[in-house]
Design a protein around this motif. Structure first.
Motif, PDB file in Angstrom:
ATOM      1  N   ALA A 253     -24.333  30.116  19.233  1.00 52.25           N
ATOM      2  CA  ALA A 253     -24.599  30.761  17.957  1.00 52.25           C
ATOM      3  C   ALA A 253     -26.000  31.350  17.898  1.00 52.25           C
ATOM      4  CB  ALA A 253     -24.400  29.759  16.817  1.00 52.25           C
ATOM      5  N   SER A 254     -26.958  30.704  18.563  1.00 51.97           N
ATOM      6  CA  SER A 254     -28.334  31.216  18.506  1.00 51.97           C
ATOM      7  C   SER A 254     -28.450  32.559  19.213  1.00 51.97           C
ATOM      8  CB  SER A 254     -29.306  30.201  19.103  1.00 51.97           C
ATOM      9  OG  SER A 254     -28.972  29.923  20.447  1.00 51.97           O
ATOM     10  N   ALA A 255     -27.641  32.770  20.261  1.00 52.21           N
ATOM     11  CA  ALA A 255     -27.638  34.051  20.976  1.00 52.21           C
ATOM     12  C   ALA A 255     -26.555  34.988  20.456  1.00 52.21           C
ATOM     13  CB  ALA A 255     -27.432  33.807  22.472  1.00 52.21           C
ATOM     14  N   GLY A 256     -25.601  34.446  19.698  1.00 48.33           N
ATOM     15  CA  GLY A 256     -24.508  35.280  19.191  1.00 48.33           C
ATOM     16  C   GLY A 256     -23.453  35.587  20.234  1.00 48.33           C
ATOM     17  N   THR A 257     -23.335  34.728  21.256  1.00 46.11           N
ATOM     18  CA  THR A 257     -22.420  35.006  22.349  1.00 46.11           C
ATOM     19  C   THR A 257     -21.331  33.930  22.464  1.00 46.11           C
ATOM     20  OG1 THR A 257     -23.816  33.823  23.939  1.00 46.11           O
ATOM     21  CG2 THR A 257     -24.208  36.186  23.683  1.00 46.11           C
ATOM     22  N   VAL A 258     -20.237  34.307  23.143  1.00 43.11           N
ATOM     23  CA  VAL A 258     -19.132  33.387  23.373  1.00 43.11           C
ATOM     24  C   VAL A 258     -18.713  33.450  24.837  1.00 43.11           C
ATOM     25  CG1 VAL A 258     -18.277  33.536  21.002  1.00 43.11           C
ATOM     26  CG2 VAL A 258     -17.383  35.099  22.739  1.00 43.11           C
ATOM     27  N   SER A 259     -18.245  32.301  25.350  1.00 47.60           N
ATOM     28  CA  SER A 259     -17.740  32.203  26.730  1.00 47.60           C
ATOM     29  C   SER A 259     -16.519  31.295  26.753  1.00 47.60           C
ATOM     30  CB  SER A 259     -18.820  31.642  27.663  1.00 47.60           C
ATOM     31  OG  SER A 259     -20.017  32.380  27.597  1.00 47.60           O
ATOM     32  N   PRO A 260     -15.448  31.650  26.023  1.00 51.59           N
ATOM     33  CA  PRO A 260     -14.313  30.717  25.917  1.00 51.59           C
ATOM     34  C   PRO A 260     -13.691  30.419  27.266  1.00 51.59           C
ATOM     35  CG  PRO A 260     -14.121  32.540  24.333  1.00 51.59           C
ATOM     36  CD  PRO A 260     -15.209  32.898  25.292  1.00 51.59           C
ATOM     37  N   VAL A 261     -13.452  29.148  27.524  1.00 46.70           N
ATOM     38  CA  VAL A 261     -12.866  28.734  28.790  1.00 46.70           C
ATOM     39  C   VAL A 261     -11.536  29.433  29.026  1.00 46.70           C
ATOM     40  CG1 VAL A 261     -11.873  26.748  30.007  1.00 46.70           C
ATOM     41  CG2 VAL A 261     -14.029  26.503  28.771  1.00 46.70           C
ATOM     42  N   ASN A 262     -10.760  29.612  27.946  1.00 46.91           N
ATOM     43  CA  ASN A 262      -9.422  30.176  28.088  1.00 46.91           C
ATOM     44  C   ASN A 262      -9.373  31.700  27.913  1.00 46.91           C
ATOM     45  OD1 ASN A 262     -10.025  29.955  25.390  1.00 46.91           O
ATOM     46  ND2 ASN A 262      -8.234  28.738  24.841  1.00 46.91           N
ATOM     47  N   VAL A 263     -10.535  32.344  27.868  1.00 48.45           N
ATOM     48  CA  VAL A 263     -10.605  33.814  27.847  1.00 48.45           C
ATOM     49  C   VAL A 263     -11.582  34.231  28.950  1.00 48.45           C
ATOM     50  CG1 VAL A 263     -11.018  35.893  26.455  1.00 48.45           C
ATOM     51  CG2 VAL A 263     -10.194  33.797  25.349  1.00 48.45           C
ATOM     52  N   PRO A 264     -11.115  34.297  30.199  1.00 41.22           N
ATOM     53  CA  PRO A 264     -12.024  34.500  31.336  1.00 41.22           C
ATOM     54  C   PRO A 264     -12.840  35.785  31.268  1.00 41.22           C
ATOM     55  CG  PRO A 264      -9.843  33.819  32.103  1.00 41.22           C
ATOM     56  CD  PRO A 264      -9.719  34.088  30.637  1.00 41.22           C
ATOM     57  N   GLY A 265     -12.331  36.799  30.560  1.00 44.49           N
ATOM     58  CA  GLY A 265     -13.056  38.064  30.481  1.00 44.49           C
ATOM     59  C   GLY A 265     -14.323  38.006  29.647  1.00 44.49           C
ATOM     60  N   TRP A 266     -14.442  36.977  28.834  1.00 46.32           N
ATOM     61  CA  TRP A 266     -15.628  36.846  27.973  1.00 46.32           C
ATOM     62  C   TRP A 266     -16.542  35.761  28.533  1.00 46.32           C
ATOM     63  CZ3 TRP A 266     -13.981  36.864  22.085  1.00 46.32           C
ATOM     64  CH2 TRP A 266     -13.738  38.199  21.690  1.00 46.32           C
ATOM     65  N   ARG A 267     -17.641  36.173  29.117  1.00 48.12           N
ATOM     66  CA  ARG A 267     -18.667  35.238  29.568  1.00 48.12           C
ATOM     67  C   ARG A 267     -20.008  35.750  29.054  1.00 48.12           C
ATOM     68  NH1 ARG A 267     -15.114  32.637  29.655  1.00 48.12           N
ATOM     69  NH2 ARG A 267     -14.098  31.403  31.275  1.00 48.12           N
ATOM     70  N   GLY A 268     -20.592  35.003  28.115  1.00 50.35           N
ATOM     71  CA  GLY A 268     -21.807  35.491  27.471  1.00 50.35           C
ATOM     72  C   GLY A 268     -21.560  36.761  26.686  1.00 50.35           C
ATOM     73  N   PHE A 269     -20.367  36.902  26.134  1.00 47.45           N
ATOM     74  CA  PHE A 269     -19.998  38.150  25.439  1.00 47.45           C
ATOM     75  C   PHE A 269     -20.696  38.220  24.085  1.00 47.45           C
ATOM     76  CE2 PHE A 269     -17.267  40.902  22.871  1.00 47.45           C
ATOM     77  CZ  PHE A 269     -17.151  42.004  23.715  1.00 47.45           C
ATOM     78  N   PRO A 270     -21.339  39.346  23.775  1.00 47.58           N
ATOM     79  CA  PRO A 270     -22.145  39.451  22.531  1.00 47.58           C
ATOM     80  C   PRO A 270     -21.286  39.686  21.296  1.00 47.58           C
ATOM     81  CG  PRO A 270     -22.224  41.516  23.733  1.00 47.58           C
ATOM     82  CD  PRO A 270     -21.428  40.561  24.598  1.00 47.58           C
ATOM     83  N   LEU A 271     -20.468  38.702  20.953  1.00 52.76           N
ATOM     84  CA  LEU A 271     -19.470  38.877  19.901  1.00 52.76           C
ATOM     85  C   LEU A 271     -20.092  39.137  18.531  1.00 52.76           C
ATOM     86  CD1 LEU A 271     -16.468  38.852  19.161  1.00 52.76           C
ATOM     87  CD2 LEU A 271     -16.652  36.377  18.835  1.00 52.76           C
ATOM     88  N   VAL A 272     -21.174  38.437  18.216  1.00 54.33           N
ATOM     89  CA  VAL A 272     -21.782  38.615  16.888  1.00 54.33           C
ATOM     90  C   VAL A 272     -22.257  40.055  16.708  1.00 54.33           C
ATOM     91  CG1 VAL A 272     -23.764  37.967  15.460  1.00 54.33           C
ATOM     92  CG2 VAL A 272     -22.367  36.192  16.511  1.00 54.33           C
ATOM     93  N   ASP A 273     -22.942  40.587  17.696  1.00 54.66           N
ATOM     94  CA  ASP A 273     -23.415  41.985  17.594  1.00 54.66           C
ATOM     95  C   ASP A 273     -22.249  42.951  17.494  1.00 54.66           C
ATOM     96  OD1 ASP A 273     -26.057  41.269  17.635  1.00 54.66           O
ATOM     97  OD2 ASP A 273     -26.374  41.751  19.760  1.00 54.66           O
ATOM     98  N   ARG A 274     -21.215  42.719  18.274  1.00 53.00           N
ATOM     99  CA  ARG A 274     -20.080  43.637  18.281  1.00 53.00           C
ATOM    100  C   ARG A 274     -19.323  43.606  16.948  1.00 53.00           C
ATOM    101  NH1 ARG A 274     -18.400  45.394  23.419  1.00 53.00           N
ATOM    102  NH2 ARG A 274     -16.903  46.647  22.223  1.00 53.00           N
ATOM    103  N   VAL A 275     -19.148  42.411  16.386  1.00 54.76           N
ATOM    104  CA  VAL A 275     -18.458  42.306  15.100  1.00 54.76           C
ATOM    105  C   VAL A 275     -19.315  42.879  13.976  1.00 54.76           C
ATOM    106  CG1 VAL A 275     -17.591  40.658  13.377  1.00 54.76           C
ATOM    107  CG2 VAL A 275     -16.963  40.407  15.790  1.00 54.76           C
ATOM    108  N   ALA A 276     -20.628  42.651  14.044  1.00 55.36           N
ATOM    109  CA  ALA A 276     -21.517  43.242  13.043  1.00 55.36           C
ATOM    110  C   ALA A 276     -21.413  44.766  13.074  1.00 55.36           C
ATOM    111  CB  ALA A 276     -22.958  42.803  13.287  1.00 55.36           C
ATOM    112  N   ALA A 277     -21.387  45.336  14.277  1.00 52.27           N
ATOM    113  CA  ALA A 277     -21.279  46.794  14.407  1.00 52.27           C
ATOM    114  C   ALA A 277     -19.943  47.296  13.870  1.00 52.27           C
ATOM    115  CB  ALA A 277     -21.455  47.201  15.868  1.00 52.27           C
ATOM    116  N   ALA A 278     -18.876  46.535  14.129  1.00 51.24           N
ATOM    117  CA  ALA A 278     -17.534  46.955  13.715  1.00 51.24           C
ATOM    118  C   ALA A 278     -17.327  46.848  12.209  1.00 51.24           C
ATOM    119  CB  ALA A 278     -16.486  46.111  14.439  1.00 51.24           C
ATOM    120  N   THR A 279     -18.169  46.059  11.542  1.00 50.86           N
ATOM    121  CA  THR A 279     -17.991  45.850  10.097  1.00 50.86           C
ATOM    122  C   THR A 279     -19.108  46.498   9.285  1.00 50.86           C
ATOM    123  OG1 THR A 279     -19.116  43.700  10.270  1.00 50.86           O
ATOM    124  CG2 THR A 279     -16.709  43.693  10.410  1.00 50.86           C
ATOM    125  N   GLY A 280     -19.818  47.423   9.901  1.00 54.43           N
ATOM    126  CA  GLY A 280     -20.861  48.132   9.161  1.00 54.43           C
ATOM    127  C   GLY A 280     -22.081  47.304   8.861  1.00 54.43           C
TER     128      GLY A 280
END
Length: 322
Positions: free
Chosen positions: A77-104
């Motif tokens: 949460a401090s970096a805004g990233t996710v690395s779900p074990v069961n989603v191999p394509g996401w490692r250190g993925f900047p989800l918070v920034d991407r969702v913030a951008a997608a929601t204005g």
């Protein structure tokens, strides 16, 4: 009338769910897509964007003031990233920034899925009214979250309360996390089934080898099936007792598919707790089943976002920010 809404996301390896949630925890608008977990990072983000776009198409979207995300972990949460074990394509993925951008640019709060479930159970479920609680999800994995002093305690990374990776068997089986004898390695659904099969349990004519099938066999009197659940209950009891002793807890709430076994799990769990929760201040610990069901992730993500917004408005550092 308070009309602000939170856009909530519940992200797992199977599905990505979204909802607009009001101040009473009602889900007013829903959207869902399958998680393309075996595809690349952008394919998974595309599914998230599709869910957000469907929510944004609602006439209620203009009332959304924040986004809450409960994600399979690990999360940071401090970096805004996710690395779900069961989603191999996401490692250190900047989800918070991407969702913030997608929601204005809406403020985004990220927590682990166990923390989200905890927020839901404390707000509207089995832990309501308790100031110090551990809430757990026992399913394909074992996750959890904490309420301390009446407040959700996600910790700086958003993972506090992750009981599945407390070691309860020092010389136990290696866990995929790298440690040995973790609660998850003993008590998760797949490990309950694995242990039953290794010890001679055989499925019925339908070939079902899930933990639910093991639970059905245990209810029907199969001693090997019952023993596998008893071992899982012992591991859960040891982990719960350690956490309760460390944090001085009032209640432990257990949800997830394995909790659906009912007394096949809870009867040996209560018995084992008497062996592990021995100090006077944890002997009265209440253990009960979760009640929020499949919507816990969405309700809890909204609750976590609302908690952080209130804390931020009071001058307290938010868990995560875009």
């Amino acid at each position: 009338m308070h009309t602000d809404l939170v856009a909530a996301l519940d992200i797992g390896g199977t599905k990505i769910a979204g909802a607009l949630v009001d101040g009473g925890g009602s889900l007013l608008v829903r959207a869902q897509r399958p998680t393309p977990a075996r595809e690349g990072a952008e394919a998974v983000m595309g599914a998230v964007n599709d869910v957000l776009a469907e929510l944004a198409a609602s006439p209620l979207w203009h009332r959304a003031r924040a986004v809450g995300i409960g994600s399979a972990g690990p999360v940071d949460a401090s970096a805004g990233t996710v690395s779900p074990v069961n989603v191999p394509g996401w490692r250190g993925f900047p989800l918070v920034d991407r969702v913030a951008a997608a929601t204005g640019g809406l403020p985004v709060t990220l927590v682990g899925d166990g923390v989200a479930m905890t927020a839901a159970e404390h707000w509207l479920g089995a832990a309501r009214g308790y100031d110090n609680a551990l809430c757990m999800v026992v399913s394909t994995g074992v996750g959890g979250g904490l309420v301390l002093g009446g407040k959700l305690h996600p910790g700086p990374s958003g993972n506090a309360g992750h009981i599945g990776h407390i070691s309860v068997d020092l010389d136990g089986d290696p866990c995929p996390c790298g440690a040995r004898g973790c609660v998850e390695r003993i008590a998760s659904g797949p490990n309950i089934a694995r242990r039953a099969l290794e010890n001679g349990w055989r499925p019925g004519a339908d070939g079902d080898t899930t933990a639910a099938a093991v639970a059905a066999a245990a209810r029907a009197g199969d001693p090997v099936a019952a023993a596998s659940f008893e071992r899982a209950a012992q591991a859960l009891a040891a982990g719960i007792a350690a956490t309760a002793t460390l944090a001085d807890l009032d209640i432990a709430v257990i949800g997830g598919g394995v909790a659906g076994a009912g007394e096949v799990l809870f009867a040996p769990l209560r018995a084992s707790l008497r062996d592990y929760a021995t100090l006077s201040f944890v002997q009265g610990l209440t253990v009960t089943s979760a009640v929020m069901g499949a919507d816990a992730g969405l309700v809890g993500a909204a609750a976590a976002a609302s908690t952080v917004r209130r804390a931020a408005s009071n001058g307290v550092r938010a868990v995560a920010a875009p």
